[in-house]
Design a protein around this motif. Structure first.
Motif, PDB file in Angstrom:
ATOM      1  N   ILE A   1       0.843  -1.202   0.000  1.00  0.00           N
ATOM      2  CA  ILE A   1       0.000   0.000   0.000  1.00  0.00           C
ATOM      3  C   ILE A   1       0.877   1.251   0.000  1.00  0.00           C
ATOM      4  O   ILE A   1       0.598   2.230  -0.700  1.00  0.00           O
ATOM      5  N   ARG A   2       1.963   1.211   0.775  1.00  0.00           N
ATOM      6  CA  ARG A   2       2.868   2.362   0.814  1.00  0.00           C
ATOM      7  C   ARG A   2       3.513   2.593  -0.549  1.00  0.00           C
ATOM      8  O   ARG A   2       3.702   3.742  -0.974  1.00  0.00           O
ATOM      9  N   ARG A   3       3.846   1.499  -1.239  1.00  0.00           N
ATOM     10  CA  ARG A   3       4.435   1.636  -2.574  1.00  0.00           C
ATOM     11  C   ARG A   3       3.445   2.234  -3.561  1.00  0.00           C
ATOM     12  O   ARG A   3       3.807   3.043  -4.416  1.00  0.00           O
ATOM     13  N   LEU A   4       2.181   1.857  -3.451  1.00  0.00           N
ATOM     14  CA  LEU A   4       1.159   2.430  -4.333  1.00  0.00           C
ATOM     15  C   LEU A   4       0.985   3.925  -4.078  1.00  0.00           C
ATOM     16  O   LEU A   4       0.818   4.713  -5.015  1.00  0.00           O
ATOM     17  N   TRP A   5       1.020   4.298  -2.797  1.00  0.00           N
ATOM     18  CA  TRP A   5       0.948   5.733  -2.470  1.00  0.00           C
ATOM     19  C   TRP A   5       2.172   6.469  -3.031  1.00  0.00           C
ATOM     20  O   TRP A   5       2.061   7.601  -3.524  1.00  0.00           O
ATOM     21  N   LEU A   6       3.328   5.825  -2.961  1.00  0.00           N
ATOM     22  CA  LEU A   6       4.549   6.442  -3.495  1.00  0.00           C
ATOM     23  C   LEU A   6       4.433   6.650  -5.000  1.00  0.00           C
ATOM     24  O   LEU A   6       4.860   7.684  -5.540  1.00  0.00           O
ATOM     25  N   VAL A   7       3.835   5.671  -5.700  1.00  0.00           N
ATOM     26  CA  VAL A   7       3.615   5.808  -7.141  1.00  0.00           C
ATOM     27  C   VAL A   7       2.725   7.006  -7.432  1.00  0.00           C
ATOM     28  O   VAL A   7       2.993   7.815  -8.333  1.00  0.00           O
ATOM     29  N   LEU A   8       1.646   7.141  -6.663  1.00  0.00           N
ATOM     30  CA  LEU A   8       0.717   8.248  -6.878  1.00  0.00           C
ATOM     31  C   LEU A   8       1.396   9.596  -6.658  1.00  0.00           C
ATOM     32  O   LEU A   8       1.257  10.524  -7.473  1.00  0.00           O
ATOM     33  N   VAL A   9       2.158   9.702  -5.557  1.00  0.00           N
ATOM     34  CA  VAL A   9       2.840  10.965  -5.254  1.00  0.00           C
ATOM     35  C   VAL A   9       3.888  11.273  -6.323  1.00  0.00           C
ATOM     36  O   VAL A   9       4.006  12.421  -6.791  1.00  0.00           O
ATOM     37  N   ALA A  10       4.661  10.261  -6.755  1.00  0.00           N
ATOM     38  CA  ALA A  10       5.688  10.484  -7.776  1.00  0.00           C
ATOM     39  C   ALA A  10       5.061  10.916  -9.097  1.00  0.00           C
ATOM     40  O   ALA A  10       5.572  11.811  -9.785  1.00  0.00           O
ATOM     41  N   GLY A  11       3.934  10.304  -9.459  1.00  0.00           N
ATOM     42  CA  GLY A  11       3.252  10.685 -10.690  1.00  0.00           C
ATOM     43  C   GLY A  11       2.779  12.125 -10.660  1.00  0.00           C
ATOM     44  O   GLY A  11       2.938  12.875 -11.637  1.00  0.00           O
ATOM     45  N   LEU A  12       2.199  12.529  -9.537  1.00  0.00           N
ATOM     46  CA  LEU A  12       1.724  13.916  -9.408  1.00  0.00           C
ATOM     47  C   LEU A  12       2.889  14.906  -9.443  1.00  0.00           C
ATOM     48  O   LEU A  12       2.782  15.992 -10.031  1.00  0.00           O
ATOM     49  N   MET A  13       4.012  14.507  -8.835  1.00  0.00           N
ATOM     50  CA  MET A  13       5.181  15.403  -8.849  1.00  0.00           C
ATOM     51  C   MET A  13       5.731  15.557 -10.267  1.00  0.00           C
ATOM     52  O   MET A  13       6.104  16.664 -10.678  1.00  0.00           O
ATOM     53  N   VAL A  14       5.782  14.463 -11.035  1.00  0.00           N
ATOM     54  CA  VAL A  14       6.275  14.552 -12.416  1.00  0.00           C
ATOM     55  C   VAL A  14       5.381  15.469 -13.236  1.00  0.00           C
ATOM     56  O   VAL A  14       5.860  16.309 -14.018  1.00  0.00           O
TER      57      VAL A  14
END
Length: 328
Positions: free
Chosen positions: A3-16
């Motif tokens: 779940i933490r990795r999925l949240w990290l994906v979401l945050v990284a995508g928004l930052m890009v």
């Protein structure tokens, strides 16, 4: 972890997307809507049909954005694949189904702690067909139980976990946590949540018994004391101790001493034990009749049964089940 990795994906995508849009506004002079559109199209590797970088800095920035987008998408694909392949999704679905099944229970038992003591309690409840829920924060303890019983993976001293285990609707609770402090806390919490609950607590220290009873425990079982008596029994009355062992551990037949409370509507109410034909037809033996705090041991067939009496019967689980039906 997943779940933490999925949240990290979401945050990284928004930052890009945020960095990409800001860069195109500064380097290419695009409006914010066009810049966000351009960034999403770039990251998604769809290609450009209407907006493309025109200046050298813009093109260099676009190449970096493409690489960043590939990295984020690759990480997202890995995280989602792990989420499915490693069984996290199925575990979440199973846990949700289990919570729904626990929500349907009423009149069940709750076992707090599935360690060395709690594991044997769970096995006995399984053998005798009693509905129960286990609360333990150690997944290994839960994994060692046979039959994958209903469980809550969490701290048994938590109000939330006890409520989720259905303590308000439960009939009984046993707490076998390693320390007296934790058992005392569970007793206090459970008694506050359900004043009619029957609570049995494990006691480790010699002086803890009266404190647990003051906190709300109906009975306290001190493992060291019981173990000492068991060893003494093996020393001076080995036949009796062996008989009790066979009764609890025999694999071919499950033999138990059980109790049946006589209700006002029971056909045995205000009638002699002999009229029930429990020993003859059902095979179970009526060992005693409890009335209040008094016991009538080995009652004869003429012994009168009153509403509220409890019959103590001995036999196999099948014989006991038939005896309970006959006494209903």
């Amino acid at each position: 972890m997943i779940i933490r990795r999925l949240w990290l994906v979401l945050v990284a995508g928004l930052m890009v997307i945020a960095v990409g849009a800001s860069g195109m506004v500064l380097l290419e002079g695009l409006g914010w809507l066009d810049a966000v559109y351009y960034t999403v199209v770039t990251v998604a590797t769809v290609g450009y049909g209407d907006i493309a970088p025109r200046t050298p800095p813009g093109r260099l920035f676009a190449m970096g954005l493409i690489l960043a987008g590939y990295v984020v998408l690759a990480y997202a694909f890995t995280a989602i694949t792990s989420f499915v392949v490693e069984g996290q999704l199925s575990q979440i679905l199973r846990r949700r189904k289990m919570v729904q099944e626990i929500g349907k229970l009423t009149g069940h038992h709750i076992v707090c702690g599935a360690g060395e003591t709690g594991r044997f309690i769970c096995e006995e409840l399984i053998k005798t067909g009693q509905p129960f829920v286990v609360v333990d924060q150690d997944a290994d303890h839960i994994g060692h139980l046979s039959g994958n019983p209903l469980h809550i993976l969490g701290d048994a001293t938590s109000d939330e976990n006890l409520i989720q285990a259905g303590v308000v609707r439960a009939r009984g609770l046993v707490t076998t946590l390693p320390t007296d402090k934790d058992n005392l806390f569970v007793v206090l919490t459970a008694r506050d949540l359900n004043p009619t609950l029957r609570i049995i607590s494990k006691g480790v220290g010699h002086e803890i018994g009266h404190k647990l009873k003051k906190a709300g425990a109906d009975e306290v079982v001190q493992s060291n004391f019981i173990g000492a008596l068991r060893m003494a029994s093996q020393l001076i009355r080995p036949a009796v101790a062996t008989f009790l062992d066979l009764m609890l551990r025999e694999k071919d037949r499950t033999i138990r001493i059980e109790e049946v409370t006589i209700s006002e509507s029971s056909h045995l109410s205000r009638k002699p034990v002999g009229s029930s034909r429990i020993p003859d037809a059902q095979g179970a033996l009526v060992m005693a009749i409890r009335r209040g705090e008094a016991y009538d041991f080995t009652p004869g067939p003429e012994a009168l049964v009153q509403p509220g009496d409890t019959l103590i019967i001995f036999g196999t689980l099948e014989e006991i089940a038939r005896a309970k039906t006959a006494a209903a």
